[in-house]
Design an enzyme around this catalytic site. Structure first.
Site, PDB file in Angstrom:
ATOM      1  CB  SER A   1      -7.303  62.388  38.287  1.00 35.52           C
ATOM      2  OG  SER A   1      -7.293  61.916  39.526  1.00 35.52           O
TER       3      SER A   1
ATOM      4  CE1 TYR B   1      -4.892  57.965  37.390  1.00 31.13           C
ATOM      5  CE2 TYR B   1      -4.885  59.540  38.675  1.00 31.13           C
ATOM      6  CZ  TYR B   1      -5.226  58.090  38.485  1.00 31.13           C
ATOM      7  OH  TYR B   1      -6.516  58.537  38.011  1.00 31.13           O
TER       8      TYR B   1
END
Length: 311
Positions: free
Chosen positions: A142, A155
């Protein structure tokens, strides 16, 4: 990895969102396709959307289950022969203040995003090396790995780990015919906000119940996100170009640049260097795969500008 026709891809989290977008692009490039996903309903819908017939194998898989992962790889090989491309794409997320996080929040996200990726590598990398035909591994990370934001500690930490895996494995494996890439997308139209529906009961204690509710109602922003087809084609181009970093969104340029400048500025250049230290442990001071990527991306950018000028 340029010759994809007739080769086999294994895509985790491949039945919806980013994974399905990647699967569609790879199928369109002529690959045989195994999509593995924890949700049977998504698998059924994906098979219908892909329309690949016998070129598509759908397997229900929890990527944290190592025995099941090995069995899924066995099924893929039994149907298609050798596996050439692994896309470690399955992922989940929680977001919110770090002090609200429970052990279960950490264990669930890290178990899937990092542990599931490890399971993919340990299961499939030896199979790719064994057949000797070369291959490619793509870890879906990401932009949060490169431009981490407050409120995304769990995350972003996991996604940073899977980027580092690819940065370390690339110089180790490229000479053996296996290319490694870190895919770092920005916002994509996906259902990751619904990941909590598959969260194990034993890891259900969360500090983010209210934040999860807000995320699940966040589809009013979908018009700002790239589609799964757009990112799928971007991953395909990244594979064809052997890119180390496969990025999607131009909006992150300032954040990426600032991080590089900040870490460069923090190097203690006023201290004397030990040439013996640098010679003895030369591998620690420079990653050749990252240096090579600068040249690769500059060449790709020059080609893009040339095509724009020609148009």
């Amino acid at each position: 990895m340029q010759d994809l026709q007739g080769k086999t891809a294994f895509v985790t989290g491949g039945a919806s969102g980013i994974g399905l977008g990647i699967a569609k692009a790879l199928l369109g490039a002529g690959m045989n396709l195994t999509i593995a996903d924890i949700r049977q309903d998504h698998l059924d819908e994906a098979v219908a959307e892909l329309g690949g017939g016998e070129r598509v194998l759908a397997i229900r898989l929890d990527v944290t289950d190592r025995e099941a992962f090995a069995a899924a790889a066995d099924r893929a090989e039994a149907k298609f022969g050798k596996i050439h491309l692994l896309c470690n794409n399955a992922g989940v997320a929680v977001v919110g203040p770090t002090d609200l996080a429970t052990y279960a929040d950490w264990d669930w996200v890290m178990g899937v995003n990092v542990g599931g990726t490890i399971n993919g590598i340990v299961t499939i990398l030896p199979r790719i090396l064994a057949h000797g035909e070369g291959g490619h591994i793509v870890n879906t990370a990401s932009m949060s790995a490169l431009v981490p934001a407050a409120g995304t500690t769990i995350y972003s930490s996991g996604k940073a780990a899977v980027v580092s895996m690819m940065e370390c494995m690339r110089p180790e494996l490229e000479a053996r015919g296996v290319i490694c890439s870190a895919f770092c997308p920005g916002a994509v139209q996906s259902n990751i906000a619904e990941a909590g529906k598959t969260r194990p009961e034993e890891l259900s204690a969360t500090g983010y119940a209210e934040a999860d509710k807000r995320r699940q109602s966040g589809d009013q922003f979908f018009h700002l996100y790239q589609t799964k087809e757009e990112v799928g084609q971007r991953v395909l181009r990244g594979i064809m170009n052997d890119e180390l970093y496969i990025l999607t969104h131009s909006e992150f340029l300032d954040g990426v640049r600032e991080r590089g400048e900040a870490t460069t500025a923090a190097v203690q250049t006023h201290l004397p260097e030990s040439e013996e230290y640098k010679r003895t442990f030369a591998i620690l001071f420079r990653n050749p795969a990252i240096a090579d990527e600068i040249g690769r991306q500059n060449a790709l950018r020059a080609d893009q500008l040339s095509e724009i000028s020609a148009a």
